[in-house]
Design a protein around this motif. Structure first.
Motif, PDB file in Angstrom:
ATOM      1  N   ALA A 190       0.823  -1.212   0.000  1.00  0.00           N
ATOM      2  CA  ALA A 190       0.000   0.000   0.000  1.00  0.00           C
ATOM      3  C   ALA A 190       0.858   1.263   0.000  1.00  0.00           C
ATOM      4  O   ALA A 190       0.583   2.206  -0.753  1.00  0.00           O
ATOM      5  N   VAL A 191       1.895   1.303   0.831  1.00  0.00           N
ATOM      6  CA  VAL A 191       2.739   2.502   0.898  1.00  0.00           C
ATOM      7  C   VAL A 191       3.606   2.613  -0.355  1.00  0.00           C
ATOM      8  O   VAL A 191       3.785   3.713  -0.890  1.00  0.00           O
ATOM      9  N   ILE A 192       4.116   1.503  -0.849  1.00  0.00           N
ATOM     10  CA  ILE A 192       4.895   1.549  -2.088  1.00  0.00           C
ATOM     11  C   ILE A 192       4.027   2.101  -3.217  1.00  0.00           C
ATOM     12  O   ILE A 192       4.464   2.960  -3.988  1.00  0.00           O
ATOM     13  N   GLN A 193       2.790   1.639  -3.308  1.00  0.00           N
ATOM     14  CA  GLN A 193       1.883   2.147  -4.339  1.00  0.00           C
ATOM     15  C   GLN A 193       1.615   3.634  -4.138  1.00  0.00           C
ATOM     16  O   GLN A 193       1.559   4.405  -5.100  1.00  0.00           O
ATOM     17  N   ARG A 194       1.480   4.072  -2.895  1.00  0.00           N
ATOM     18  CA  ARG A 194       1.260   5.489  -2.607  1.00  0.00           C
ATOM     19  C   ARG A 194       2.464   6.320  -3.054  1.00  0.00           C
ATOM     20  O   ARG A 194       2.302   7.399  -3.623  1.00  0.00           O
ATOM     21  N   TYR A 195       3.683   5.838  -2.783  1.00  0.00           N
ATOM     22  CA  TYR A 195       4.890   6.523  -3.258  1.00  0.00           C
ATOM     23  C   TYR A 195       4.834   6.684  -4.777  1.00  0.00           C
ATOM     24  O   TYR A 195       5.148   7.743  -5.314  1.00  0.00           O
ATOM     25  N   ARG A 196       4.461   5.626  -5.465  1.00  0.00           N
ATOM     26  CA  ARG A 196       4.421   5.680  -6.935  1.00  0.00           C
ATOM     27  C   ARG A 196       3.372   6.650  -7.440  1.00  0.00           C
ATOM     28  O   ARG A 196       3.573   7.316  -8.446  1.00  0.00           O
ATOM     29  N   GLU A 197       2.236   6.728  -6.756  1.00  0.00           N
ATOM     30  CA  GLU A 197       1.150   7.608  -7.190  1.00  0.00           C
ATOM     31  C   GLU A 197       1.395   9.067  -6.850  1.00  0.00           C
ATOM     32  O   GLU A 197       1.075   9.954  -7.628  1.00  0.00           O
ATOM     33  N   ALA A 198       1.931   9.325  -5.661  1.00  0.00           N
ATOM     34  CA  ALA A 198       1.956  10.683  -5.124  1.00  0.00           C
ATOM     35  C   ALA A 198       3.308  11.378  -5.223  1.00  0.00           C
ATOM     36  O   ALA A 198       3.375  12.587  -5.033  1.00  0.00           O
ATOM     37  N   ASN A 255       8.911  14.487   1.445  1.00  0.00           N
ATOM     38  CA  ASN A 255       8.410  13.121   1.413  1.00  0.00           C
ATOM     39  C   ASN A 255       7.100  13.009   2.190  1.00  0.00           C
ATOM     40  O   ASN A 255       6.122  12.432   1.702  1.00  0.00           O
ATOM     41  N   VAL A 256       7.081  13.558   3.387  1.00  0.00           N
ATOM     42  CA  VAL A 256       5.871  13.512   4.214  1.00  0.00           C
ATOM     43  C   VAL A 256       4.748  14.303   3.543  1.00  0.00           C
ATOM     44  O   VAL A 256       3.607  13.828   3.437  1.00  0.00           O
ATOM     45  N   TYR A 303      -0.293  14.882   1.377  1.00  0.00           N
ATOM     46  CA  TYR A 303      -1.045  15.898   0.632  1.00  0.00           C
ATOM     47  C   TYR A 303      -0.259  16.289  -0.617  1.00  0.00           C
ATOM     48  O   TYR A 303       0.400  17.321  -0.643  1.00  0.00           O
ATOM     49  N   PRO A 304      -0.309  15.437  -1.640  1.00  0.00           N
ATOM     50  CA  PRO A 304       0.487  15.696  -2.845  1.00  0.00           C
ATOM     51  C   PRO A 304       0.103  17.015  -3.518  1.00  0.00           C
ATOM     52  O   PRO A 304      -1.076  17.327  -3.656  1.00  0.00           O
ATOM     53  N   LEU A 305       1.116  17.753  -3.902  1.00  0.00           N
ATOM     54  CA  LEU A 305       0.914  19.021  -4.602  1.00  0.00           C
ATOM     55  C   LEU A 305       1.560  18.938  -5.979  1.00  0.00           C
ATOM     56  O   LEU A 305       2.737  18.572  -6.094  1.00  0.00           O
ATOM     57  N   ASP A 306       0.780  19.290  -7.003  1.00  0.00           N
ATOM     58  CA  ASP A 306       1.317  19.236  -8.360  1.00  0.00           C
ATOM     59  C   ASP A 306       2.534  20.130  -8.528  1.00  0.00           C
ATOM     60  O   ASP A 306       3.482  19.771  -9.222  1.00  0.00           O
ATOM     61  N   ALA A 307       2.511  21.303  -7.906  1.00  0.00           N
ATOM     62  CA  ALA A 307       3.640  22.234  -8.038  1.00  0.00           C
ATOM     63  C   ALA A 307       4.927  21.612  -7.495  1.00  0.00           C
ATOM     64  O   ALA A 307       6.003  21.765  -8.088  1.00  0.00           O
ATOM     65  N   VAL A 308       4.832  20.891  -6.393  1.00  0.00           N
ATOM     66  CA  VAL A 308       6.013  20.230  -5.823  1.00  0.00           C
ATOM     67  C   VAL A 308       6.457  19.096  -6.737  1.00  0.00           C
ATOM     68  O   VAL A 308       7.653  18.941  -7.014  1.00  0.00           O
ATOM     69  N   ARG A 309       5.514  18.327  -7.245  1.00  0.00           N
ATOM     70  CA  ARG A 309       5.855  17.215  -8.146  1.00  0.00           C
ATOM     71  C   ARG A 309       6.565  17.741  -9.400  1.00  0.00           C
ATOM     72  O   ARG A 309       7.560  17.165  -9.841  1.00  0.00           O
ATOM     73  N   VAL A 310       6.069  18.819  -9.948  1.00  0.00           N
ATOM     74  CA  VAL A 310       6.710  19.424 -11.136  1.00  0.00           C
ATOM     75  C   VAL A 310       8.111  19.886 -10.794  1.00  0.00           C
ATOM     76  O   VAL A 310       9.064  19.619 -11.525  1.00  0.00           O
ATOM     77  N   TRP A 311       8.278  20.572  -9.665  1.00  0.00           N
ATOM     78  CA  TRP A 311       9.606  21.041  -9.253  1.00  0.00           C
ATOM     79  C   TRP A 311      10.544  19.857  -9.043  1.00  0.00           C
ATOM     80  O   TRP A 311      11.691  19.873  -9.469  1.00  0.00           O
TER      81      TRP A 311
END
Length: 162
Positions: free
Chosen positions: A78-86, A144-145, A150-158
């Motif tokens: 579950a957490v590995i999948q969350r890492y991959r998604e978020a 990471n936390v 609370y995944p943010l697109d702006a952080v993912r893009v950066w």
């Protein structure tokens, strides 16, 4: 839990610095080792607040228990999948056993560091490690936390460097 004892590459390296690699989180240390050191700083502070009358060894044993629980949770499907998604960890498939044990060791080092140093030194080391990893790999414990909860697109893009 189906984790490999060592890297499937067949070696155990002291350091593996390529974050976007199938060998990340498979060796003794990597760019996420500072996060586990910071766990030790945090666990020491929490144990001091909650159980300062207990012997240091008992507080350390509690911290090792919590860190081991985190390693188990972090390597659950579950957490590995969350890492991959978020997060940007698209190829993450869990830690090797040797990496999980080393992560606990880095937490112990952080805990013992905090037990011997003034508070300002622990805070300075945590800020230094967070800043260093943010600059060099665009990731750290705080990010990471954040991205897990609370995944943010702006952080993912950066983080992706785009």
């Amino acid at each position: 839990m189906g984790r490999v004892p060592i890297c499937e590459c067949g070696t155990v390296k002291l350091w593996h610095g390529a974050v976007q690699s199938s060998e990340n989180s498979q060796h003794l240390s990597d760019w996420y080792s500072p996060s586990h050191f910071i766990h030790g700083l945090i666990f020491y502070a929490l144990a001091w607040v909650a159980a300062r009358r207990q012997p240091l060894g008992a507080r350390l044993a509690g911290a090792v228990f919590v860190e081991a629980l985190w390693e188990i949770a972090e390597n659950s499907d579950a957490v590995i999948q969350r890492y991959r998604e978020a997060t940007i960890a698209l190829d993450y498939y869990g830690d090797s056993v040797v990496n999980s044990v080393a992560d606990i060791g880095f937490m112990v080092l952080g805990f013992l560091f905090a037990s011997r140093m003034p508070i300002w030194a622990s805070v300075a080391v945590a800020i230094f490690f967070e800043g260093l990893t943010a600059v060099l790999i665009r990731d750290n414990l705080t990010l990471n936390v954040l991205m897990l909860l609370y995944p943010l697109d702006a952080v993912r893009v950066w983080q992706s460097g785009l």
